[in-house]
Design a protein around this motif. Structure first.
Motif, short mmCIF file in Angstrom:
data_model
loop_
_atom_site.label_atom_id
_atom_site.label_comp_id
_atom_site.label_asym_id
_atom_site.label_seq_id
_atom_site.Cartn_x
_atom_site.Cartn_y
_atom_site.Cartn_z
N ILE B 279 -12.39 -29.50 20.83
CA ILE B 279 -12.94 -30.86 20.89
C ILE B 279 -13.40 -31.31 19.49
O ILE B 279 -13.18 -32.45 19.09
CB ILE B 279 -14.11 -30.92 21.91
CG1 ILE B 279 -13.53 -30.72 23.33
CG2 ILE B 279 -14.87 -32.23 21.83
CD1 ILE B 279 -14.54 -30.50 24.40
N PHE B 280 -13.97 -30.37 18.76
CA PHE B 280 -14.40 -30.65 17.39
C PHE B 280 -13.18 -31.00 16.52
O PHE B 280 -13.22 -31.91 15.70
CB PHE B 280 -15.14 -29.42 16.85
CG PHE B 280 -15.56 -29.53 15.42
CD1 PHE B 280 -16.56 -30.42 15.05
CD2 PHE B 280 -14.97 -28.74 14.44
CE1 PHE B 280 -16.96 -30.52 13.75
CE2 PHE B 280 -15.36 -28.84 13.12
CZ PHE B 280 -16.36 -29.73 12.77
N SER B 281 -12.08 -30.28 16.77
CA SER B 281 -10.85 -30.56 16.03
C SER B 281 -10.35 -31.97 16.28
O SER B 281 -9.79 -32.62 15.39
CB SER B 281 -9.76 -29.57 16.43
OG SER B 281 -10.16 -28.27 16.13
N LEU B 282 -10.56 -32.44 17.51
CA LEU B 282 -10.14 -33.80 17.86
C LEU B 282 -10.86 -34.81 16.96
O LEU B 282 -10.26 -35.78 16.49
CB LEU B 282 -10.46 -34.09 19.32
CG LEU B 282 -9.42 -33.60 20.34
CD1 LEU B 282 -9.88 -33.90 21.75
CD2 LEU B 282 -8.06 -34.23 20.08
N ALA B 283 -12.17 -34.54 16.76
CA ALA B 283 -12.94 -35.43 15.89
C ALA B 283 -12.37 -35.40 14.47
O ALA B 283 -12.23 -36.44 13.82
CB ALA B 283 -14.40 -35.01 15.90
N LYS B 284 -12.00 -34.18 14.05
CA LYS B 284 -11.42 -34.04 12.71
C LYS B 284 -10.10 -34.79 12.61
O LYS B 284 -9.79 -35.41 11.58
CB LYS B 284 -11.20 -32.55 12.41
CG LYS B 284 -12.33 -31.97 11.61
CD LYS B 284 -12.08 -30.65 10.91
CE LYS B 284 -10.90 -29.80 11.25
NZ LYS B 284 -11.08 -28.38 10.92
N LEU B 285 -9.37 -34.73 13.72
CA LEU B 285 -8.07 -35.39 13.78
C LEU B 285 -8.24 -36.89 13.53
O LEU B 285 -7.49 -37.51 12.76
CB LEU B 285 -7.48 -35.16 15.17
CG LEU B 285 -6.02 -35.51 15.40
CD1 LEU B 285 -5.15 -34.43 14.77
CD2 LEU B 285 -5.73 -35.56 16.89
N LYS B 286 -9.24 -37.45 14.18
CA LYS B 286 -9.49 -38.87 14.06
C LYS B 286 -9.86 -39.23 12.63
O LYS B 286 -9.38 -40.21 12.06
CB LYS B 286 -10.61 -39.26 15.02
CG LYS B 286 -10.69 -40.75 15.26
CD LYS B 286 -11.48 -41.06 16.51
CE LYS B 286 -11.32 -42.53 16.82
NZ LYS B 286 -12.01 -42.94 18.02
N LYS B 287 -10.72 -38.35 12.09
CA LYS B 287 -11.18 -38.58 10.73
C LYS B 287 -9.98 -38.56 9.77
O LYS B 287 -9.85 -39.43 8.90
CB LYS B 287 -12.18 -37.48 10.35
CG LYS B 287 -13.35 -37.99 9.53
CD LYS B 287 -14.41 -36.91 9.49
CE LYS B 287 -15.11 -36.84 8.19
NZ LYS B 287 -15.86 -35.57 8.08
N ALA B 288 -9.11 -37.60 9.95
CA ALA B 288 -7.93 -37.46 9.08
C ALA B 288 -7.08 -38.73 9.13
O ALA B 288 -6.53 -39.17 8.12
CB ALA B 288 -7.11 -36.25 9.50
N GLY B 289 -6.99 -39.33 10.31
CA GLY B 289 -6.21 -40.56 10.46
C GLY B 289 -6.84 -41.72 9.70
O GLY B 289 -6.15 -42.51 9.07
N LYS B 290 -8.18 -41.79 9.75
CA LYS B 290 -8.91 -42.89 9.10
C LYS B 290 -8.72 -42.87 7.59
O LYS B 290 -8.47 -43.89 6.96
CB LYS B 290 -10.40 -42.80 9.45
CG LYS B 290 -10.77 -43.66 10.63
CD LYS B 290 -12.24 -43.55 10.93
CE LYS B 290 -12.54 -44.10 12.30
NZ LYS B 290 -13.79 -43.56 12.81
N ILE B 291 -8.86 -41.65 7.05
CA ILE B 291 -8.69 -41.50 5.61
C ILE B 291 -7.34 -42.07 5.20
O ILE B 291 -7.20 -42.77 4.21
CB ILE B 291 -8.79 -40.01 5.20
CG1 ILE B 291 -10.22 -39.52 5.45
CG2 ILE B 291 -8.38 -39.80 3.75
CD1 ILE B 291 -10.37 -38.03 5.48
N PHE B 292 -6.33 -41.78 6.02
CA PHE B 292 -4.98 -42.20 5.70
C PHE B 292 -4.85 -43.73 5.66
O PHE B 292 -4.26 -44.30 4.74
CB PHE B 292 -4.01 -41.62 6.72
CG PHE B 292 -2.58 -41.89 6.39
CD1 PHE B 292 -1.92 -41.12 5.44
CD2 PHE B 292 -1.88 -42.94 6.99
CE1 PHE B 292 -0.61 -41.37 5.13
CE2 PHE B 292 -0.57 -43.19 6.67
CZ PHE B 292 0.07 -42.40 5.74
N THR B 293 -5.45 -44.41 6.65
CA THR B 293 -5.30 -45.87 6.70
C THR B 293 -6.02 -46.55 5.54
O THR B 293 -5.63 -47.61 5.11
CB THR B 293 -5.86 -46.45 8.02
OG1 THR B 293 -7.10 -45.83 8.29
CG2 THR B 293 -4.90 -46.25 9.15
#
Lengths: 453, 294, 308
Positions: B279-293
């Motif tokens: 579940i923590f990884s999911l949060a990281k996943l989201k964060k990784a996407g934001k950085i990209f945009t």
């Protein structure tokens, strides 16, 4: 050179478009038969709920369970649904860990069956309670010594892991839907928006996702074995003849893999026919699933031989009575149907290639599923009806157990509920993984990534 | 009018048929003539009537009731009815020896005692067959090694004459009743005394105290009287309550075995920390996407 | 600051003491004389239903009862989970004496407000094999020292006390019926229906030691008549037997008393001299009920065969 490359890219893009169109078909197109089907399921559920309300008012007396057969159809249904749910771990985890490639279009089918069946199992076990209003007692007064508490912990854990394992591999697909489903109602778009977790298809995101899925795949195997082993312990931890067995854990697990494989075949077939997915769910898949069914059935057959022939050889008084009841007595016709039509004949037929064709496998799977349900009934009821001490001073009806109409309808309602969960899932999410399918067809990540944005 | 008369006759007829059926059901218990004619060679004496009374109190009261009127724990024959008492001694003796249906057989009793019981049943309806009971005084003295209790029975008047040959019963008090010590019958000797040794294996209370009770009871010559004494002659009561406070599989919520608690919690912790990692990884996943945009 | 706190707590204590005093006053007014005029002045007009020791339902004005309820009922039930100190109860059933009078069964069903098809206590006709004679066997909960039913209960509804009694709390029970499945003696019963006279006993406070009033959707079982034992009396079934079948007592004290004759004997000697045994002892349940062998089976009609 550049020309060739561009042409290839163009081809891949077209191919991807085709895949996306095909695999989002259930989401985009609502057939009239779909509405009828949902209506039919809702009707069955409504009838089940009405019967349950009646049960709440008059108590469990609306069932045919009484002091001797104090567990009946509900528990059988519970064990059956738990068994069905195990397939999620078999297809998505065990086969994947063994590097099996052909399961790609089947993983989501297996996983959604798993989630729906666990939800159904949790529902039916509450239905079986005499005091559902006291469900909270389990959380306040729970005793860790009780196998029921183990079961509650492990089934809920399995549900969470199954949900995650259904959801995580679906994130790239959801991102795709987020881009494409602009004609959908607001709530649905919003759902895609939230569930896509800001998926952009970056390398880092792929890495995180892959690692998480790997953790889940490894994690779900012991938890899946645990849910069915603990469920078998609800019986095996008692002293009763017929349940007092040390092989109940693996016996139940192997039976679960068998019925689960059959359930996947059933759903595969429906999806393939309904949405013309013969391109994605091919005859090869049916052939392989049939072989898997043979394998799991053979393991189950082996456990059956152990479970019945060893006590039958010894014929201890009470075990003997139990065995006699199954082999030659009141339950014999059901018992032999389950063993022969639900296990031996399927194994035998599916050895031959023609019987591994989709339609043949479908019919065989239906027999396996029916057999598996009756088998759970045969595990619960005959043992309850033959306690250690003679059954006396009870009304004649206490010597038998025949499910009443209300309890049967509630169980039918539980099946309808499971089917409804799967049906609604089909309507909102692609049942066959888009991204993985495209990937397998050799479409490059870059092109898929671009279509997500 | 006639109609009504005929109905009445019908009712009477039905009644007769039914009552005769009832008689048939409780068919007379036939006793052969030779058995019925058996002579009771034991005359009615206060002593054997007392023996009979004792037996009655132990074996008969439960069904026939304390008044012997058939109203005990279950409905049974009244032993004080004229119908019953009309029978010969021999017939009663035969019946209680053999038993029938719910009435058990008492063949296991000595013949002498069975006759004593017959005598007692006679006295029940005819109390004047034995003299009226009188009061006596019952005192206890104790002595040690061996631990024993001596009952001393004297006349209750000022003469304090010791009374001989009077049956004294000795008991130890228990949770739900009195446990007999000594013999079934302990008659006093010429000096009005009778001694009973208290067995040393009786369990007393937590200090080892025993309450010993002596009684004169079910005696036709004397009224009931009892006297008791408490002595530290018993074994100390040993309890195993702590056995029920141990951690066991059947223990309460807070008494779960340690190994089970450890095992269960370790598994839950292990599995759920992996789930939380995901579940923590999911949060990281989201964060990784934001950085990209950005 | 601290001083005033202390003062306050002292005042609180005194207030509580006062309440306690008032409580005991009200309590004694119930226990005491029957109908003094003072009491009718107190009457609130509201009545409360209560179950007496004789199993009769009486209505009492709530003005007399409130304190009693508060001070005894809930407290009483938590006390009931502990067991009587210094006791470990044991039942000896002399099978040679049982003649199937069934007074025990009747008494048990009426005391515990059971339906005719519910048994805390069931007299069975046993027949081990073709050529052995049948005999009657009263069978109640065996109050095992290693109780399989208590092991599996998920919510502490059924529990074992230090005096050996296995009870069920029907205000805790969730009705999963695992204990029924786990009990090898088929000693437990479930309230499938609304209990008989549910309406009549609706307002009666729950007595865990008697397990009445029964509640729909919960399990019920033999309590060894824990309510009687608390008062030093023999269990209902034991004193209802007309045939001297039952001996009941305290195993710590090594004594058992026959419910019919009142005769008290050494438990150890009784079991030793008569070859006493426990039912299905090989299952490891360690029952608190002992059986004396059915020596005399002549009383059982031969046609009364059971399936074994």
């Amino acid at each position: 050179m550049r020309e060739v490359y561009r042409k290839e890219e163009q081809e891949q893009r077209l191919q991807l478009e085709q895949i996306v169109t095909d695999l989002t078909l259930p989401i985009n197109k609502t057939y009239p038969s779909f509405k009828i089907w949902v209506g039919f399921l809702l009707l069955l559920i409504a009838v089940g709920v009405a019967m349950y309300v009646q049960q709440l008012i008059y108590g469990l007396s609306v069932t045919d369970m009484r002091d001797i057969a104090s567990w009946g159809l509900y528990i059988s249904d519970f064990v059956f649904l738990i068994a069905v749910s195990l397939v999620g771990s078999l297809i998505t985890a065990i086969l994947k860990l063994s590097n099996v490639k052909w399961t790609t279009p089947l993983t989501r089918i297996a996983e959604v069956i798993a989630v729906a069946a666990v939800v159904g199992a949790l529902t039916i076990i509450v239905v079986d309670m005499g005091r559902p209003d006291r469900l909270w007692h389990i959380f306040v007064y729970g005793r860790i010594q009780s196998p029921i508490v183990w079961d509650i912990i492990v089934v809920n854990t399995y549900l969470v892991i199954s949900l995650l394992l259904l959801y995580l591999p679906m994130i790239p697909d959801i991102a795709l839907l987020r881009q494409r489903m602009n004609n959908k109602p607001k709530w649905q778009q919003k759902t895609y928006q939230i569930l896509s977790m800001g998926w952009q298809g970056t390398d880092e995101q792929f890495k995180i996702l892959e690692r998480s899925i790997n953790v889940l795949i490894v994690l779900i195997v012991p938890v899946a074995l645990a849910i069915h082993t603990v469920t078998s312990w609800l019986f095996a931890t008692t002293l009763r003849p017929g349940w007092d067995s040390t092989i109940f854990g693996p016996y139940f697990v192997s039976g679960a893999f068998m019925v689960g494989a059959a359930a996947v075949i059933l759903l595969m077939f429906i999806v393939r026919i309904r949405y013309n997915y013969a391109k994605y769910i091919t005859d090869y898949h049916f052939d392989m699933m049939a072989k898997l069914l043979v394998l799991t059935s053979l393991v189950y057959l082996y456990f059956n031989i152990n479970e019945y022939l060893v006590p039958a050889y010894k014929m201890k008084t009470l075990d003997g009575e139990h065995i006699n009841g199954l082999f030659f007595g009141h339950f014999s016709s059901m018992f032999w149907f389950v063993q022969i039509a639900g296990m031996v004949i399927p194994i035998f037929l599916m050895i031959f290639k023609p019987f591994r064709k989709p339609k043949a496998v479908l019919v065989i799977s239906i027999f396996v599923i029916i057999g598996a349900f009756l088998k759970r009934f045969l595990i619960v009821t005959p043992t309850m009806l033959h306690p250690f001490l003679p059954v006396q001073n009870y009304p004649e009806s206490y010597h038998h157990y025949t499910p009443t109409i209300p309890e049967s309808l509630i169980v039918v309602g539980s099946f309808a509920g499971v089917a409804l969960v799967i049906t609604l899932f089909l309507k909102v999410f692609p049942i066959i993984p888009i991204w993985e399918t495209a990937h397998e067809k050799g479409i490059s990540n870059g092109i898929i990534k671009n279509s997500c944005k | 009018m006639q109609m009504r008369a005929s109905i009445n006759i019908l009712i009477i007829l039905v009644c007769i048929v039914f009552s005769s059926e009832i008689v048939a059901q409780t068919s007379p218990w036939l006793v052969s003539e030779s058995d019925a004619a058996k002579i009771n060679s034991f005359p009615v004496t206060p002593k054997n009537v007392a023996v009979g009374k004792n037996i009655f109190a132990q074996s008969c009261v439960s069904c026939h009731g304390s008044k012997a009127d058939g109203n005990g724990l279950m409905k049974s024959t009244s032993l004080i009815s004229a119908v019953f008492q009309k029978q010969t001694d021999g017939a009663i003796f035969y019946k209680l020896s053999i038993g029938k249906g719910q009435m058990p057989s008492f063949k296991s009793l000595k013949e002498e005692d069975r006759w004593a019981l017959v005598n007692y049943l006679r006295v029940l309806v005819n109390p004047t067959m034995v003299p009226a009971a009188v009061d006596v005084k019952l005192d206890i003295t104790t002595s040690e090694s061996p631990n024993s209790v001596t009952a001393f029975v004297t006349a209750s008047d000022s003469t304090k004459t010791p009374i001989a040959d009077i049956d004294v019963h000795f008991y130890v008090k228990r949770d739900f009743g009195m446990m007999r010590i000594g013999h079934a019958s302990n008659p006093t000797s010429a000096d009005g005394k009778v001694t009973v040794v208290v067995p040393d294996d009786i369990i007393g209370n937590s200090e080892g105290n025993l309450t010993i009770v002596t009684k004169i009871e079910n005696n036709f010559l004397y009224n009931d009287v009892e006297s008791s004494v408490t002595k530290q002659w018993g074994k100390q009561l040993a309890t195993y309550d702590e056995q029920f406070n141990q951690r066991e599989l059947w223990g309460a919520q807070d008494k779960a075995p340690i190994w089970l608690l450890l095992l269960a919690n370790a598994i839950i912790l292990g599995v759920w920390s992996a789930i939380f990692y995901v579940i923590f990884s999911l949060a990281k996943l989201k964060k990784a996407g934001k950085i990209f945009t950005k | 600051m601290k001083e005033s706190e202390k003062d306050q707590s002292r005042r609180k204590f005194i207030r509580n003491l006062g309440a306690l005093g008032l409580g005991s006053l009200a309590f004694s007014s119930i226990i005491g004389g029957s109908c003094s005029p003072k009491k009718s002045e107190l009457a609130s007009g509201k009545t409360v239903k209560l179950l007496t020791n004789n199993n009769e339902l009486v209505e009492v004005d709530s003005a007399y009862i409130s304190t009693l309820n508060k001070n005894l009922s809930s407290n009483h039930n938590s006390e009931s989970r502990k067991g009587l100190p210094g006791k470990k109860f044991v039942l000896v059933v002399d099978l040679a004496k049982c003649q199937n009078a069934r007074k025990c069964m009747d008494k048990c069903q009426s005391v515990h407000q059971l339906r005719p098809d519910q048994h805390h206590l069931n007299v069975l006709v046993m027949k081990e094999s073709e050529n052995t004679a049948p005999y009657y066997m009263p069978k109640q909960c065996q109050h095992c020292d290693n109780p399989p039913c208590v092991k599996v209960c998920p919510v502490d509804a059924t529990f074992k006390r230090s005096d050996g009694i296995v009870l069920i709390d029907n205000e805790r029970c969730i009705g999963c019926r695992f204990c029924i499945a786990a009990c090898p003696y088929s000693a437990r019963s479930f309230n499938w229906y609304e209990p008989i006279d549910a309406e009549k006993y609706k307002d009666v406070p729950y007595d865990i030691e008697k397990n009445v009033p029964q509640k729909k959707g919960t399990v019920t079982k033999c309590t060894f008549s824990a309510d009687c034992l608390r008062e030093g009396k023999l269990p209902y079934c034991v004193s209802a037997c007309p045939n001297g079948v039952y001996y009941f007592g305290n195993i710590y004290e090594d004594s058992v008393t026959n419910g019919t004759s009142g005769e008290t004997v050494s438990f150890r000697k009784l079991v030793e001299e008569n070859g006493g045994y426990r039912l299905m002892d090989d299952l490891g349940t360690a029952p608190s009920v002992y059986y004396l062998p059915p020596k005399n089976r002549a009383a059982v009609p031969k046609e009364e065969n059971s399936h074994v």
